[in-house]
Write an enzyme that holds these catalytic residues in place. Structure first.
Site, short mmCIF file in Angstrom:
data_model
loop_
_atom_site.label_atom_id
_atom_site.label_comp_id
_atom_site.label_asym_id
_atom_site.label_seq_id
_atom_site.Cartn_x
_atom_site.Cartn_y
_atom_site.Cartn_z
NE ARG A 151 -0.57 -0.39 4.90
CZ ARG A 151 -1.19 -0.20 6.05
NH1 ARG A 151 -2.35 0.40 6.06
NH2 ARG A 151 -0.65 -0.63 7.16
CE LYS A 182 1.79 2.73 6.38
NZ LYS A 182 2.50 2.60 7.65
NE ARG A 209 6.06 5.46 4.86
CZ ARG A 209 6.08 4.21 5.32
NH1 ARG A 209 5.89 3.97 6.62
NH2 ARG A 209 6.27 3.19 4.51
NE ARG A 266 9.90 -1.26 3.82
CZ ARG A 266 8.95 -0.82 4.62
NH1 ARG A 266 8.62 -1.51 5.68
NH2 ARG A 266 8.29 0.29 4.36
CG ASP A 292 7.94 -6.99 7.25
OD1 ASP A 292 8.13 -7.98 7.98
OD2 ASP A 292 6.89 -6.32 7.31
CG ASN A 293 7.41 -3.32 9.93
OD1 ASN A 293 7.15 -3.07 8.75
ND2 ASN A 293 6.52 -3.81 10.77
CG ASP A 353 6.44 0.23 7.80
OD1 ASP A 353 6.57 1.26 7.14
OD2 ASP A 353 6.29 -0.89 7.28
P1 AMP Z 1 2.52 -3.55 8.08
O1 AMP Z 1 1.91 -4.37 9.15
O2 AMP Z 1 1.78 -2.26 7.80
O3 AMP Z 1 3.99 -3.32 8.27
O4 AMP Z 1 2.35 -4.38 6.73
C1 AMP Z 1 2.88 -5.67 6.51
C2 AMP Z 1 2.75 -6.00 5.05
O5 AMP Z 1 1.38 -6.02 4.66
C3 AMP Z 1 3.42 -5.01 4.12
O6 AMP Z 1 3.90 -5.72 3.01
C4 AMP Z 1 2.30 -4.09 3.73
O7 AMP Z 1 2.52 -3.45 2.51
C5 AMP Z 1 1.13 -5.04 3.67
N1 AMP Z 1 -0.14 -4.39 3.98
C6 AMP Z 1 -0.58 -3.95 5.17
N2 AMP Z 1 -1.79 -3.41 5.08
C7 AMP Z 1 -2.15 -3.50 3.79
C8 AMP Z 1 -3.31 -3.11 3.04
N3 AMP Z 1 -4.35 -2.50 3.63
N4 AMP Z 1 -3.32 -3.39 1.72
C9 AMP Z 1 -2.30 -3.99 1.13
N5 AMP Z 1 -1.19 -4.37 1.76
C10 AMP Z 1 -1.10 -4.12 3.08
MG MG Z 2 5.50 -2.71 7.47
#
Ligand code: AMP
Ligand code: MG
Length: 499
Positions: A105, A125, A188, A195, A264-265, A274
Site C-alpha cells: 500500500r 502510504k 513519507r 528494509r 520487514d519493518n 512503519d
Molecule cells: P505492516 O503491518 O503495515 O507493516 O504491513 C505488513 C505488510 O502487509 C506489508 O507488506 C504491507 O505493505 C502489507 N499491507 C498492510 N496493510 C495493507 C493493506 N491494507 N493493503 C495492502 N497491503 C497491506
Molecule cells: Mg510494514
C-alpha cells in the site's frame, strides 16, 4: 495613469514543479520493483502540511496552500518527475518467514535533492493496490495515518532516527477494517525506505546478482566512500548493526515500543520505520505490549533489544552470498555491546551523569523503583532535572510520585552520592538534563483525542498544536501544560495491527 495599472501579477508558479524528482530505485533489477500508479481518492483534503519537512526537501514551505496541494500529496496528480513504483521485500513476521511481502500500500515516487548534499526519497502510504497487496485494499485508515504522522514528528523532535512525513491527506473513501472507516494518505520522506526484508527477498528467491546490486545501491547512495573497498558488504552489515544498536538505545531510553518489529519493518539505515500499534509508556512497565494481537508478548518493550539482535542475524544470513560466515558473525556480534554502551550513555545523560558503566546499577534500581510504584516514566525524569542534591533535601515533587517513599529516599541517597562524585552543580546539571528529558511525548490518550476531533468534527486545531509541541518537546509550552500529564486512570488504550 493609475500607477498600478501597468502592474501585471506574476503567474502563480507551481511549487511542486520545482521539486526535481527522479527515480534512482528504477535502475535496480526489474524483479525488485513494479511500476504502479496511485489509485485516486475522492475529495482529498489536506489535514496537515509539515513546513519543516518541506524545507528539508527543498519544497516551498507555502506549497501546502497551493490549490492542487491535496491532489499532489494524495497521488491523485503525479508529482512532476515521479515514476511511482512498489518494491518487493520479504520478512520474518512474528518469527515466521514470508517470502513475498513488498509495498502493498506504499508507492515510492522518487527522490529529490535536499538542502545539503543528501537526497530524500518520497513515498505515498495508503495510495491503493499494488502487485504486492496480497488480499489487502492498499489503503491506510485515517486513525493510523494520523498516528504515523504525529509519531514520526515526535521521534524527530526527540532526536530519534526516523522516517519523516511531509503531509497528511484525508478522503471520505470508505475503508473496511473491524468497522467502516475512511482513508488517508501520508507522504513519507526518508533517506531510504530499504528494509532488511528487501535483502531477505533476494536471498530467498536465489537472486545473488540482484542482492549484490541492492547492496551496491545502498553503498553508492549512502556510503559512497566504501564502494570500492573489498570488504564493503561487511562494512554495510556492520554499519546497519551499529545504527540498529543506536536506534534501540534511543527507543529503550525514551520508553518507546514499536509494536511490530518484523524484519520487514527494520530499516537498513537504523531509522524508526512503519508506525503501527506503537506506544510511549506512561507508567514504567518493562513488559509493556502495545499491540493486542501480540499475545505472546514477542515485541514487548523489554524484548526489543534482543529482537533487534535476532533480526540482524536474519539480515546477516540474507547477505551471506556476499560475506563470509566469519565476517558476517563478526559484524553482528558487536551488537550487544554497542547497544549496552549506547543505552548507558543515553540513560546516564537523562540522569545528568557522565556515561559510565558503574551507573548501570543506579539506572536499573531506578527502573525497578518506577515499575514497583507505577510511576510515570517521562514525568519522573523531567522532575529529576530539578533534583536538589543538598543532603536531606526532601525533593517533594519527585517523592510524591511514589507509594513507597522510603524506597525513593534510599534511591535518592544513592543518586546524590553519584552526583557528588561526578556531576557539576545542580543548576548546570539541570540545564543539561532539561535538554534530554522531554516534557512532552506522544501519549496514546492524546493521540486518541486528536483522532476523534479530526474524524468526528474535521477539527484539526489539536493536531496543529500537537505537531508544534512535539517538534519542541524539551521546551515549556504553558498553554499545553496539561499535555504533559499522565493519562487519567482507565484511559490506557490497546491497539491492533489493523491500520
Ligand atoms: P505492516 O503491518 O503495515 O507493516 O504491513 C505488513 C505488510 O502487509 C506489508 O507488506 C504491507 O505493505 C502489507 N499491507 C498492510 N496493510 C495493507 C493493506 N491494507 N493493503 C495492502 N497491503 C497491506
Ligand atoms: Mg510494514
Amino acid at each position: 495613469m493609475c500607477p498600478t495599472a501597468a502592474f501585471q501579477p506574476t503567474p502563480t508558479t507551481n511549487p511542486f514543479d520545482a521539486l526535481g524528482l527522479s527515480q534512482r530505485f528504477a535502475a535496480l533489477p526489474a524483479g525488485l520493483h513494479h511500476a504502479v500508479d496511485a489509485d485516486p481518492v475522492p475529495d482529498p483534503v489536506l489535514l496537515h502540511f509539515n513546513r519543516t519537512v518541506a524545507q528539508l526537501i527543498g519544497l516551498d514551505p507555502q506549497a501546502g496552500q497551493h490549490e492542487l496541494a491535496a491532489h499532489y500529496l494524495s497521488g491523485n496528480r503525479l508529482l512532476p518527475g515521479s515514476q511511482p513504483l512498489a518494491s518487493l521485500y520479504a520478512g520474518h513476521q512474528f518469527g515466521h518467514f514470508v517470502s513475498r511481502l513488498g509495498d502493498g500500500r506504499a508507492l515510492l515516487l522518487g527522490d529529490v535533492p535536499g538542502m545539503h548534499d543528501e537526497r530524500w526519497e518520497l513515498q505515498l502510504k495508503g495510495s491503493g493496490r499494488t502487485p504486492y497487496s496480497r488480499g489487502g485494499d492498499g489503503r491506510a485508515v485515517l486513525r493510523s495515518s494520523l498516528r504515523e504522522y504525529l509519531c514520526s514528528e515526535a521521534m524527530a523532535g526527540l532526536g530519534i532516527p526516523t522516517t519523516r512525513a511531509l503531509s497528511l491527506v484525508a478522503s471520505p473513501l470508505p475503508v473496511w477494517r473491524e468497522t467502516q472507516e475512511t482513508a488517508a494518505i501520508v507522504l513519507r520522506v526518508s533517506p531510504s525506505f530499504v528494509r532488511f526484508g528487501h535483502f531477505e527477498a533476494m536471498y530467498a528467491h536465489r537472486q545473488p546478482d540482484a542482492l549484490r546490486e541492492l547492496a551496491d545501491f545502498m553503498l553508492r547512495h549512502h556510503f559512497p566512500h566504501w564502494i570500492d573497498l573489498p570488504d564493503r558488504y561487511e562494512r554495510l552489515l556492520a554499519e546497519t548493526t551499529r545504527r540498529t544498536a543506536t536506534l534501540l538505545a534511543h527507543w529503550q531510553a525514551a520508553g518507546f515500543t514499536h509494536g511490530v518489529m518484523n524484519t520487514d519493518n527494520m530499516s537498513m539505515l537504523g531509522l524508526t520505520l512503519d508506525y503501527g500499534p506503537f506506544g510511549f509508556m506512561d507508567h514504567y512497565e518493562p513488559g509493556f505490549v502495545c499491540n493486542h494481537s501480540d499475545e505472546s508478548g514477542r515485541y514487548a518493550f523489554d524484548q526489543q533489544p534482543d529482537v533487534a539482535g535476532w533480526n540482524l542475524t536474519r539480515l546477516a544470513q540474507a547477505l551471506s552470498p556476499l560475506i563470509s560466515e566469519e565476517a558476517g558473525i563478526a559484524a553482528i556480534s558487536e551488537y550487544p555491546a554497542r547497544f549496552a554502551g549506547a543505552y548507558i550513555q543515553r540513560m546516564s545523560a537523562r540522569l545528568g551523569l557522565p556515561a559510565q558503566r558503574e551507573h548501570a546499577r543506579l539506572i536499573l534500581s531506578m527502573l525497578e523503583l518506577l515499575h514497583a510504584n507505577q510511576v510515570d516514566y517521562t514525568t519522573f525524569l523531567r522532575r529529576l532535572c530539578h533534583f536538589d542534591s543538598t543532603p536531606a533535601a526532601p525533593n517533594a515533587p519527585l517523592r510524591d510520585l511514589f507509594i513507597d517513599r522510603a524506597a525513593f529516599d534510599a534511591w535518592a541517597d544513592d543518586y546524590r552520592a553519584a552526583l557528588r562524585q561526578t556531576a557539576p552543580d545542580d543548576a548546570q546539571r539541570s540545564r543539561a538534563m532539561l535538554r534530554v528529558n522531554p516534557k512532552y511525548i506522544l501519549r496514546n490518550h492524546l493521540a486518541e483525542q486528536i483522532i476523534a476531533a479530526v474524524r468526528d468534527h474535521g477539527d484539526t486545531h489539536m493536531l496543529d498544536a500537537m505537531v508544534t509541541v512535539l517538534q519542541a518537546p524539551f521546551d515549556e509550552h504553558p498553554q499545553y501544560e496539561h499535555w504533559a500529564d499522565p493519562p487519567p486512570p482507565g484511559s490506557q488504550v490497546m491497539l491492533s495491527c489493523s491500520s
